[in-house]
Design a protein around this motif. Structure first.
Motif, mmCIF file in Angstrom:
data_model
loop_
_atom_site.group_PDB
_atom_site.id
_atom_site.type_symbol
_atom_site.label_atom_id
_atom_site.label_comp_id
_atom_site.label_asym_id
_atom_site.label_seq_id
_atom_site.Cartn_x
_atom_site.Cartn_y
_atom_site.Cartn_z
ATOM 1 N N VAL A 225 -4.439 -3.793 -7.416
ATOM 2 C CA VAL A 225 -4.551 -4.790 -6.354
ATOM 3 C C VAL A 225 -5.172 -4.170 -5.114
ATOM 4 O O VAL A 225 -5.947 -4.815 -4.393
ATOM 5 N N VAL A 226 -4.857 -2.909 -4.841
ATOM 6 C CA VAL A 226 -5.393 -2.233 -3.661
ATOM 7 C C VAL A 226 -6.915 -2.187 -3.727
ATOM 8 O O VAL A 226 -7.613 -2.462 -2.731
ATOM 9 N N TYR B 118 -4.288 1.067 4.009
ATOM 10 C CA TYR B 118 -5.203 0.910 2.876
ATOM 11 C C TYR B 118 -5.987 2.208 2.637
ATOM 12 O O TYR B 118 -6.121 2.672 1.499
ATOM 13 N N ILE B 119 -6.491 2.803 3.711
ATOM 14 C CA ILE B 119 -7.254 4.052 3.561
ATOM 15 C C ILE B 119 -6.355 5.171 3.042
ATOM 16 O O ILE B 119 -6.768 5.986 2.203
ATOM 17 N N LEU B 120 -5.113 5.219 3.515
ATOM 18 C CA LEU B 120 -4.181 6.221 2.995
ATOM 19 C C LEU B 120 -3.893 5.982 1.513
ATOM 20 O O LEU B 120 -3.719 6.942 0.747
ATOM 21 N N ALA B 121 -3.834 4.714 1.108
ATOM 22 C CA ALA B 121 -3.633 4.410 -0.315
ATOM 23 C C ALA B 121 -4.825 4.893 -1.142
ATOM 24 O O ALA B 121 -4.641 5.425 -2.244
ATOM 25 N N MET C 283 -10.147 12.093 -1.478
ATOM 26 C CA MET C 283 -11.122 11.879 -0.416
ATOM 27 C C MET C 283 -12.478 11.421 -0.949
ATOM 28 O O MET C 283 -13.276 10.858 -0.192
ATOM 29 N N GLU C 284 -12.758 11.643 -2.226
ATOM 30 C CA GLU C 284 -14.017 11.147 -2.780
ATOM 31 C C GLU C 284 -14.056 9.619 -2.751
ATOM 32 O O GLU C 284 -15.090 9.017 -2.487
ATOM 33 N N VAL C 285 -12.905 8.992 -3.022
ATOM 34 C CA VAL C 285 -12.832 7.533 -2.958
ATOM 35 C C VAL C 285 -13.003 7.064 -1.514
ATOM 36 O O VAL C 285 -13.709 6.089 -1.233
ATOM 37 N N CYS D 114 0.830 -1.210 0.000
ATOM 38 C CA CYS D 114 0.000 0.000 0.000
ATOM 39 C C CYS D 114 0.859 1.252 0.000
ATOM 40 O O CYS D 114 0.537 2.246 -0.668
ATOM 41 N N ARG D 115 1.966 1.219 0.726
ATOM 42 C CA ARG D 115 2.832 2.396 0.780
ATOM 43 C C ARG D 115 3.597 2.599 -0.523
ATOM 44 O O ARG D 115 3.762 3.724 -0.977
#
Length: 773
Positions: free
Chosen positions: A258-259, A290-293, A301-303, A250-251
């Motif tokens: 994949v994410v 995951y949320i940061l990705a 932020m819409e995602v 993710c980082r």
């Protein structure tokens, strides 16, 4: 006796061995046809839907026959077999061992030594057997029935294959072959008739260990392995090492498909079903990364917002109770990590108390500080009492993540300077109070920490927009779970203000009550965002909104007014002076309930009220009410009054406003439709001693108000009213009560005992048809 291929009397062929190759060698070819003239044929297993629990141990009969493999069929068809021994066998990770290592099972049987596993059955007298082919002989296992035999068969097959995969994948050579074997391993787990948590966890742990020992994989190899194990993650949490691998992906590749395609269902399952992140903190870290990705994608932020919506669901109520606590736990951990470097340096950095008092001594500090501090020179501190303006001297220490800047623009009070020598720790809000010696404080985070903070504060704001989540969110945030460094950060408190506003706007008492501290002696959001608190960045609008909603609920009590008078009288008067109607009402109530004892303070409040139009009008109304009350007491009126049945709150209000009731001692509202709202009028009857509320809708809120004002009440009838322990406990302050009827209420035994202990004059009590009866 002849050995046939039937199992339990059936003649269907059943397959027992997979023919897919393992890395480094092929599975041995079936040898059932090489056992003699009457072969023991291997049965083909049909997908009949049977499911078995993975055996770890169990009781079974054992017989070992040592012979050349070509003579096996002759021995099996003979009338007399060798003796059977009962054993308690354990299916360990690498071998089959007995709890009593004697006889046939004196030595454990390694899975690597088992060449083949077959199902056998006897023709005349069925004996449910398994045949384990080992070098130089055969081990026969006899179960009590066909189900147990099949359970032993599948468990042995599973243990044997997992053992082989562990060995084969422990020392990989070519990664394209490794990927093929991982896919085969995953297929084996998905098609296994065994139904156990370890069936899916064992392949994940093997892959997790493989990845932890081989860190030089390419990005494409990473993605291929993740896609290969994805089917196992649909119903299972990833192991800790695998979580670390996912976090790294993710980082490093937040925009990878994949994410979205693989990690999204995994994280959704974690948020819906995880019960305690403390047992597996890497699950929380994976969710956080995951949320940061998601936030790194083009839509940003819409995602993330769409992800939160998917977790809540389309209806007005989220069907998964664990989603909100897990999301809040992830947010709190992420926000904490933004300030972690500064928190870890607390021992070496100036405390907020030192920053506030301007008494930092750089020579006493260790040389490496992760902050930049601007503060007065020590020689200037001693001159603050006489100098009208202190000149600043800056000390700058490099930091890659966090910078703290403090600017002194006015002289410090002598009292504050003197208190710097006190070693006692101030409370949270006291640490963060804006004083003349510290007019501005700002914490500047590094770019990555700033993005993380912005993302997770935005998530808290999104969570506060859901009506069904807001009560639980307010309860989770009530103890203020953020570090003091975050509360001193202007950007953080400014963004979090939206969440506090949502709490203050919610009419539900369970929500806005969480603005107050969780218990006495602790500070809450109400104190933090009130004038004088470090989070207050307006002229008191949020403070006035919080006071308004709290006064409109069950908190309209003397206790709340006393707290405001002791701690926030100055801000209340300032806002009233600016025409804020809520604060004008607060000051009038303080005068009406005699909250303020000091005459000078009372005169100052009166002057404040008379300085604005709305204040002057409300003060005049207060004076009229006070005069009317004195007039009522002077004129007297009836001593007894009974309201007709089915009367309402409005009827009672009209009646009491139509005449003089200063001498009214006995009031019966039995069988009327009055509610707790009539308590506002009842507390204006100074001589009331007996009150009958039998079979009304008078509730807990009204009882709390009566208990503060009608202290002379002696007889109270609450029979068949909806009062509960929450309201009945407030009666403990009515020391004059001598008769109390709580028949058919929701009184508990504990509350009854508490009331008896706190009401010494109570002589007549009716608790029939209650828990205390």
């Amino acid at each position: 006796m002849d050995l046939t291929s039937s199992s339990g009397g059936g003649g269907d062929p059943r397959q027992i061995e997979e023919t897919k190759p393992l890395l480094g060698g092929d599975v041995p070819a079936p040898e059932g046809t090489k056992m003699g003239a009457v072969p023991c044929r291997r049965a083909l297993l049909l997908c009949n839907g049977m499911r078995y629990k993975l055996l770890q141990e169990g009781d079974i009969q054992v017989c070992v026959i040592r012979h050349p493999r070509t003579f096996l069929s002759k021995i099996l068809t003979s009338k007399f077999l060798r003796r059977w021994e009962p054993h308690h066998l354990t299916l360990a990770d690498n071998s089959l061992a007995s709890a009593t290592p004697t006889g046939y099972m004196e030595n454990s049987v390694s899975y690597s030594a088992i060449e083949d596993v077959q199902l056998l059955s006897w023709e005349n007298a069925p004996k449910y057997c398994l045949q384990l082919t080992v070098p130089g002989g055969t081990v026969l296992l006899q179960a009590a029935n066909s189900y147990l035999r099949d359970q032993w068969f599948h468990s042995l097959q599973w243990k044997k294959k997992i053992y082989k995969y562990k060995k084969v994948l422990s020392n990989p050579s070519r990664w394209e072959v490794v990927l093929k074997e991982i896919r085969t391993l995953v297929d084996m787990a998905l098609t296994s008739p065994l139904q156990d948590d370890s069936i899916n966890q064992a392949p994940l742990e093997i892959v997790s260990k493989l990845l932890s020992e081989n860190t030089n994989l390419t990005t494409q190899e990473h993605e291929n392995i993740i896609v290969a194990i994805a089917p196992l993650l649909e119903n299972n949490h990833p192991p800790p090492d695998l979580c670390e691998f996912f976090c790294k992906h993710c980082r490093e590749r937040p925009r990878s498909m994949v994410v979205i395609e693989v990690f999204t269902p995994v994280v959704q399952r974690i948020l819906k079903h995880n019960m305690d992140f403390g047992k597996c903190p890497r699950l929380r870290l994976f969710t956080q990364e995951y949320i940061l990705a998601l936030n790194e994608l083009n839509a940003g932020m819409e995602v993330v917002k769409k992800f939160i919506q998917s977790m809540h669901g389309p209806t007005g109520h989220c069907p998964h109770p664990r989603v909100l606590p897990n999301l809040v736990a992830v947010c709190l951990a992420a926000i904490y990590s933004c300030y972690e470097e500064f928190i870890n340096s607390r021992d070496n950095s100036p405390s907020l108390k030192e920053i506030r008092n301007g008494c930092q001594q750089p020579c006493d500090r260790k040389p490496t500080l992760p902050l930049r501090l601007l503060h007065p020179s020590p020689d200037l501190v001693s001159q603050e009492a006489t100098l009208s303006e202190a000149r600043l001297k800056s000390v700058v220490v490099a930091s890659s993540e966090i910078h703290v800047e403090v600017e002194h623009t006015s002289t410090a009070k002598p009292a504050l300077t003197a208190s710097a020598g006190n070693d006692s720790e101030p409370n949270l809000i006291d640490c963060l109070m804006v004083s003349p010696a510290c007019s501005t404080m700002s914490i500047e985070l590094g770019p990555q920490a700033d993005r993380t903070l912005g993302c997770y504060v935005e998530i808290l704001k999104l969570l506060s927009d859901y009506d069904d989540w807001r009560p639980s969110l307010a309860s989770l945030l009530q103890p203020i779970p953020f570090p003091k460094e975050a509360l001193a950060h202007e950007k953080f408190t400014k963004e979090l203000k939206y969440v506090i506003q949502r709490f203050a706007e919610d009419p539900r008492q369970e929500v806005h009550s969480c603005l107050l501290s969780v218990r006495a002696g602790k500070d809450g959001w109400f104190q933090l965002y009130s004038p004088g608190g470090v989070a207050c960045d307006d002229d008191g609008e949020l403070f006035a909104s919080m006071v308004h909603i709290l006064m409109g609920s069950c908190y309209k009590t003397k206790k709340f007014l006393l707290s405001l008078a002791e701690n926030k009288l100055g801000p209340c008067m300032l806002l009233a002076l600016r025409g804020n109607q809520t604060m004008v009402e607060i000051l009038c109530l303080m005068l009406e309930y005699n909250i303020i004892d000091n005459n000078d303070t009372q005169l100052q409040i009166i002057s404040t009220l008379e300085s604005t139009g709305v204040g002057k009008r409300m003060y005049e109304q207060l004076c009229d009410r006070q005069r009317e009350l004195k007039e009522l007491q002077r004129k007297g009126g009836p001593t007894r009054l009974t309201l007709p049945s089915k009367s309402t709150d409005a009827d009672l209000a009209r009646l009491l406003s139509s005449g003089s009731f200063g001498n009214l001692e006995n009031l019966s509202l039995a069988f009327t439709n009055v509610t707790s709202a009539c308590a506002e009028h009842l507390i204006k009857l100074p001589s009331l001693k007996q009150l009958n509320l039998w079979s009304t809708q008078f509730g807990d809120a009204g009882l709390r108000l009566l208990s503060e004002h009608l202290t002379m009440l002696q007889v109270l009838n609450l029979c068949e009213t909806p009062v509960t322990d929450a309201g009945l406990l407030a009666l403990s302050s009515m020391k004059s009560l001598c008769s109390l009827n709580m028949n058919s209420t929701k009184l508990s035994a504990d509350t009854y005992e508490d009331l008896k202990a706190k009401l010494p004059n109570l002589k007549e009590v009716d608790v029939r048809y209650t828990e205390a009866w």
